[in-house]
Each structure stands twice: as C-alpha cells, then as structure tokens.
Design an enzyme around this catalytic site. Sequence first.
Site, short mmCIF file in Angstrom:
data_model
loop_
_atom_site.label_atom_id
_atom_site.label_comp_id
_atom_site.label_asym_id
_atom_site.label_seq_id
_atom_site.Cartn_x
_atom_site.Cartn_y
_atom_site.Cartn_z
N TYR A 107 0.81 -1.22 0.00
CA TYR A 107 0.00 0.00 0.00
C TYR A 107 0.84 1.27 0.00
O TYR A 107 0.29 2.36 0.05
CB TYR A 107 -0.90 0.03 1.23
CG TYR A 107 -2.22 -0.64 1.05
CD1 TYR A 107 -2.31 -2.01 0.86
CD2 TYR A 107 -3.40 0.09 1.08
CE1 TYR A 107 -3.52 -2.64 0.71
CE2 TYR A 107 -4.62 -0.54 0.93
CZ TYR A 107 -4.67 -1.90 0.74
OH TYR A 107 -5.88 -2.51 0.61
N LYS A 124 3.58 -13.82 6.00
CA LYS A 124 3.78 -14.91 5.04
C LYS A 124 5.30 -15.07 4.89
O LYS A 124 5.86 -14.99 3.78
CB LYS A 124 3.11 -14.52 3.70
CG LYS A 124 3.02 -15.63 2.69
CD LYS A 124 1.84 -16.54 2.88
CE LYS A 124 1.92 -17.70 1.92
NZ LYS A 124 0.88 -18.71 2.10
N ASP A 146 -2.66 -17.17 5.57
CA ASP A 146 -3.74 -18.03 5.05
C ASP A 146 -4.29 -18.91 6.15
O ASP A 146 -5.51 -19.06 6.31
CB ASP A 146 -3.25 -18.86 3.85
CG ASP A 146 -1.84 -19.39 4.01
OD1 ASP A 146 -1.16 -19.00 4.98
OD2 ASP A 146 -1.42 -20.20 3.17
#
Length: 361
Positions: A123, A190, A223
């Site tokens: 972002y 992640k 996830d």
Amino acid sequence: MANVTFVTGDGIGPEIAEATRRCIDATGAGIEWDIVEAGSDVMERLGTPLPDATVESIKKNGIAIKAPITTPVGTGFRSINVHLRQSLDLYACLRPSKSYEGVRSRYSDIDLVVVRENTEDLYAGIEYEKGKDDTNELINWINKHTTRHITKDSGISIKPISVSGTRRIVRFAFDYARKLGRKKVTSVHKANIMKFSDGLWLEISREVATEYPDIEFEDRIVDNMCMQLIQKPELYDVLVLPNLYGDIVSDLCAGLVGGLGVAPGGNIGDNIAIFEATHGSAPKYKGQNKVNPTALILSGVMMLRHLGKNAEAHNLEAAVAAVIAEGKNVTYDMKPNRDDPTAVGTSQMADAIIEKIKSST
Ligand code: NAD
C-alpha cells in the site's frame, strides 16, 4: 475539559456525526468540540475537499473523530482519508470486532482487535505501470541482475517493510494489549514465502515480544490465520498485521460480528489520533435520516478510551449494546427484515441510546 475535532464529512456523514456527538455529550464526558468540514459539500464552496483549517484543528487538538468522506474524483487527492493518514503519520489502524447481542451474525462472543500497519507494504503506493519507460528499466535491471525473469508486459507494485516501521507497529499492538488488559498478541505474516519483507516483519515481531514478557506472543501464516479465525476465533485476542493482510483480515473480522454497520476504527500515530467508522459515506442515503449511526458511535467509545475517559466509554458502549439487544429503536439494517416499518431513523436511534445513558447514570 478535552478539546476534540469533529470532522462532519459528507454523504451520510453529517447525520451520523450529529447523532454521535449527542450521544457522547450525554455521557457527561465534557468534550469541547471543534466542528470542522471535509468532503464534497465544502469542496463546492471552498474549492478544496480538505480545508487547511480542518487539518490545523486536528493537529492542534491531537485527537479527532471523523465521519465518512466520499473519495473525490479529479481533485489531486487520491483519497482524503489516505492523505490524512499519510500526512499525519497515523501509522496504526485499530479495528476492534466485538459481538453484540441482537446483531445478526453467525458467531457470538467474538472479541478481537486488529492492529494494521498503515504506511508500508504493497500500500506504500510505489507502483510501475505496464509499458512505461521506468517500468521497462526496472524489469531490465531485475532480469539482468537476478535469476528471475519478469515478462515485459507486467505491471509492478513494490512491497517495502522496514525494521523501524515494524518495530513501532508491533510495540503499538503490545502497548495496546497491556493498556486494555488483553492477554495475547498474534503477529500475522507470510514469512515462509516472502523472506526479506515478511521474514523481517516476523523477526522484529519476535524481538519486540521479548520486551513484553507479561503478554503471550505467537505468530501465524496469513492463510492459516484466515481459516483459524473462521473455525476458532475465540483463540485469538490482538492481531498485528502488515498493511495489506491487515486490510483483508480486518474486514474478515468485521464479517464475524455482523458487518461494517457495527465496525468502528481508529487511525493513530504518536501525537495524533483520528477515530472513524469503517464504512463509507453511502451517498444514496444522504439526508434521509435512515442509516445506522452505531459504527461511528462505537468509534466515539474508542475515542473516549483514548482520552482516558473509561467510565464514559463504558456507559456509552453499554447503552449502544442495550438498544441493539432490545432491537426496537434500531435502524432498518438491524431489523430481521430490511423493510420493517418499525425501523427508526438515525436520530431516533441516538435518542434511544441517550435515554439508556440517562437511565444508567
Ligand atoms: P459505503 O460504506 O459508503 O456504502 C456501501 C453500502 O453499505 C451502502 O450503500 C449501504 O447499503 C451500506 N451502509 C454503509 N454505511 C451504512 C450505515 N451506517 N448504515 C446502514 N447501511 C450502511 O461504501 P461505498 O459505497 O463503497 O463508498 C461510498 C464512498 O465512501 C466512496 O467515495 C468511498 O471512497 C468512501 N469511503 C470513505 C471512507 C471513509 O471516509 N473512511 C471509508 C470507506 C469508503
């Protein structure tokens, strides 16, 4: 007496702002309001959607509550909301998700807080458009200097994650947990795939956690985090995430408790905090005294806590919870059937909340 800026926004903003201000005043919190404008209504008069006086007031008071603002088209601002967060360095986005009896949802007893990093990650706005000279130059450099190959017809977004940016947001999450008496912080990432960005995030998260031995720490891969939040949300407490995962997971958590209508939020930096509902300005409902003021009122609860006005915050939250639980004086979106003729308007729901505050104090 605390001085607070109230940005009334546009679309449904002024209506829910008025309802919120009345409810906060009814707690006796003694707020001196500086009511200022931003958005399309003021744009028509002053030629800018974000007058200097509005920004100056926020800077002077250091604390603001803001109703939604329509993202303007063609004004030089990509989004006023994003502009405010970046220019005032409001690096932490705080989004609590709590179950209230009477709000339709698949879950009960949810009490989670998402702390999202607001300034870095995908972002950050560092983007290269397909086919442009600088994009081609970047692709050529990567293809020449690495073993990877990027095809010429690619667009590229850069994902910066820094030690300093991670350290301050993870510390923010732990400080918040300590202040609010919460037990655990979960750092989400992640790192198994993105070793130099999310890997760094995880390394710094672990390092910061050692400064807070009184608070439990764990990490989750994003996830797996999503699946766990759906299967056993009761295991989690405060979650801290980089910008993009934070954006997605905070909406997931809002979904666990009944959606954006009841989702408050705050964007917080070291010296300035702006509290705001998560939903937007819903222009089609403008001026109809129809929409739900709950998310902005609950943002007001967060603001009162930020000011240390814990008793007033507690009373306001209890009053909102009681009105929702009764299910009588609530807006159309909180009725089992959206066409229910017994639904009340924005200001009548605020009146019912004020009645509850008065009867409890
Ligand atoms: P929105 O949240 O304004 O509205 C989507 C739908 O959600 C509405 O049509 C309505 O059905 C429902 N809704 C929203 N708030 C509600 C409420 N308080 N009570 C009952 N129902 C409600 O989203 P959008 O239409 O995507 O965005 C409209 C504008 O708001 C856009 O310009 C967007 O950029 C802006 N926006 C501003 C903020 C902010 O100021 N922080 C946040 C999100 C979107």
